[in-house]
Design a protein around this motif. Structure first.
Motif, short mmCIF file in Angstrom:
data_model
loop_
_atom_site.label_atom_id
_atom_site.label_comp_id
_atom_site.label_asym_id
_atom_site.label_seq_id
_atom_site.Cartn_x
_atom_site.Cartn_y
_atom_site.Cartn_z
N SER A 228 70.30 74.81 29.03
CA SER A 228 70.33 73.42 28.54
C SER A 228 69.51 72.52 29.46
CB SER A 228 71.76 72.91 28.37
OG SER A 228 72.33 72.63 29.61
N ASP A 229 69.64 72.72 30.77
CA ASP A 229 68.92 71.87 31.73
C ASP A 229 67.42 72.18 31.70
OD1 ASP A 229 68.58 69.93 33.63
OD2 ASP A 229 69.63 70.98 35.24
N ALA A 230 67.09 73.47 31.69
CA ALA A 230 65.68 73.88 31.66
C ALA A 230 65.01 73.32 30.41
CB ALA A 230 65.58 75.40 31.67
N LEU A 231 65.71 73.42 29.28
CA LEU A 231 65.12 72.95 28.02
C LEU A 231 65.01 71.44 27.94
CD1 LEU A 231 66.52 75.18 25.14
CD2 LEU A 231 64.15 74.93 25.92
N SER A 232 65.96 70.73 28.56
CA SER A 232 65.87 69.26 28.47
C SER A 232 64.58 68.80 29.15
CB SER A 232 67.11 68.58 29.06
OG SER A 232 67.15 68.69 30.45
N THR A 233 64.24 69.41 30.26
CA THR A 233 62.99 69.05 30.95
C THR A 233 61.78 69.53 30.15
OG1 THR A 233 64.18 69.31 33.02
CG2 THR A 233 61.79 69.18 33.17
N ALA A 234 61.81 70.80 29.71
CA ALA A 234 60.67 71.35 28.96
C ALA A 234 60.40 70.56 27.69
CB ALA A 234 60.94 72.82 28.63
N THR B 100 70.82 66.03 29.60
CA THR B 100 69.89 64.99 29.15
C THR B 100 68.84 64.76 30.22
OG1 THR B 100 71.60 63.92 27.82
CG2 THR B 100 69.69 62.58 28.39
N SER B 101 67.58 64.72 29.80
CA SER B 101 66.48 64.30 30.69
C SER B 101 65.93 63.01 30.12
CB SER B 101 65.35 65.33 30.70
OG SER B 101 65.72 66.47 31.41
N GLY B 102 65.83 61.98 30.97
CA GLY B 102 65.34 60.71 30.45
C GLY B 102 64.44 60.01 31.45
N GLY C 71 64.97 71.23 40.89
CA GLY C 71 65.57 69.97 40.41
C GLY C 71 65.77 69.94 38.90
N ALA C 72 64.90 70.61 38.17
CA ALA C 72 64.98 70.55 36.70
C ALA C 72 66.07 71.44 36.13
CB ALA C 72 63.63 70.95 36.10
N VAL C 73 66.59 72.35 36.94
CA VAL C 73 67.56 73.33 36.43
C VAL C 73 68.87 73.39 37.23
CG1 VAL C 73 65.93 74.89 35.29
CG2 VAL C 73 66.30 75.09 37.75
MG MG Z 1 66.48 69.54 33.19
#
Ligand code: MG
Ligand code: ADP
Length: 343
Positions: A295-301, A251-253, A181-183
């Protein structure tokens, strides 16, 4: 009192709709648009193609997304490769994985290592215990906090460093479940970049939930403008990114998917060290890179790591990052400065 909230699609600001543009060479450019749902989220597309392109490419994009979900990344569908991998957890011989999946997993693991486990896709069982996505989507209404002992037991089954990769095989310890889900939405943006290239698209902007892909250019030559949601008031924006060519913005929010019980918000980004929703003082993190997965992996990390460590990690991995903290204060890495403008 209980309140749930589903994912808001990022809002894209585009020029007013004009159906046809001339290119000076006699070739006309047409715009194709579509909004649809896949991967449990909203997909917005605007694609510019030559008018000799007869196929509706927005349909082609949806096919690509659904294929990736059904054959590759879904944790729930028994047709996916991820489902097959999870079903072999605990098997001493592990399972063969496709070259494509292996490449994705290796890239994910490198972010897990660099973030010291702030991103850890082995927390599937913990994600399932919370099941925030189902409540936020209104599929369930009986929210109960997971019990301490349950969380503790589920956490014992996690840990990216406990997974073994042997040539083209992956070996998961017993009970471990991967959750991408995070990536997944960033991976999709990467895959769509290849598709747009193959189809010789002139320009496109596609949002897959919280990950947005820009590609090529608009017929009038103006840049892509991607607005960033205000976490405090999600019908507003805090500013925008002005981008030319191919980029991915994720963006992760904590405003995206959550359940609120007696004034406490339980959101969907978990701290793998505790099993609880991450509480690092951050409301949202936006990451800008060329690479969708990153970008997705890093937004969560970065959300889990918080501002200081998150900023360091993004710089180490050559990505630009923007944090909004719980008080609404913005901070960004130097590279982000060039693209982001606050309103
Ligand atoms: Mg993410
Ligand atoms: P979104 O999916 O809303 O864009 P994220 O990219 O931040 O948001 O991913 C959050 C999703 O990733 C959760 O719904 C869950 O499935 C999973 N997840 C939550 N916390 C973590 C984590 N620390 N590491 C890996 N996956 C996580």
């Amino acid at each position: 009192m209980k309140r749930t909230k589903g994912k808001k699609a990022a809002i894209l600001f585009l020029l007013p709709v004009i159906a046809l543009w001339g290119c000076g060479t006699g070739t006309k450019i047409v715009k194709q648009q579509k909004t649809d749902i896949a991967m449990g989220t909203i997909i917005h597309q605007t694609i510019y193609v030559k008018d000799s392109q007869e196929q509706d490419l927005t349909e082609g994009v949806m096919e690509q997304i659904r294929m990736l979900e059904q054959e590759g990344l879904s944790r729930r569908l028994d047709t996916s490769e991820l489902y097959a991998i999870n079903s072999k957890a605990g098997s001493p011989e592990g399972i063969d994985v496709s070259e494509e999946m292996m490449e994705l997993l290796k890239d994910i693991w490198s972010v897990s290592e660099a973030s010291e486990g702030a991103l850890d896709v082995t927390i599937g069982e913990v994600v399932q215990l919370w099941d925030i996505d189902s409540y936020a989507a209104g599929e369930r209404t009986d929210f109960q906090l997971p019990k301490e002992e349950e969380l503790k037991a589920a956490l014992e089954d996690t840990g990216y460093e406990r997974v073994a990769f042997k040539e083209n095989r992956i070996l998961l310890p017993e009970n471990m479940k991967l959750d991408l889900g995070a990536v997944g939405k960033g991976i999709t943006c990467g895959k769509l970049t290849e598709y747009l290239e193959q189809q010789k698209v002139e320009g496109a902007v596609i949002s897959v939930g919280g990950s947005i892909l820009t590609y090529g250019s608009k017929p009038d030559g103006t840049p892509w403008v991607v607005s960033i949601i205000d976490p405090e008031n999600t019908s507003d924006n805090i500013g925008c990114l002005t981008l030319e060519g191919q980029w991915c913005v994720s963006t992760s929010g904590s405003y995206e998917r959550y359940v609120e019980v007696d004034g406490v918000r339980y959101h969907h980004i978990l701290n793998p060290a505790t099993g609880y929703p991450s509480d690092s003082g951050v409301s949202s993190v936006t990451v800008l890179t060329k690479d969708g997965l990153l970008s997705d992996a890093l937004s969560t990390a970065c959300f889990v790591l918080g501002e200081d460590k998150g900023m360091e990690l993004a710089e180490e991995l050559d990505a630009y990052v923007l944090f909004v903290d719980k008080e609404g204060k913005l901070s960004m890495s130097e590279g982000m400065n060039k693209y982001f403008q606050a309103w």
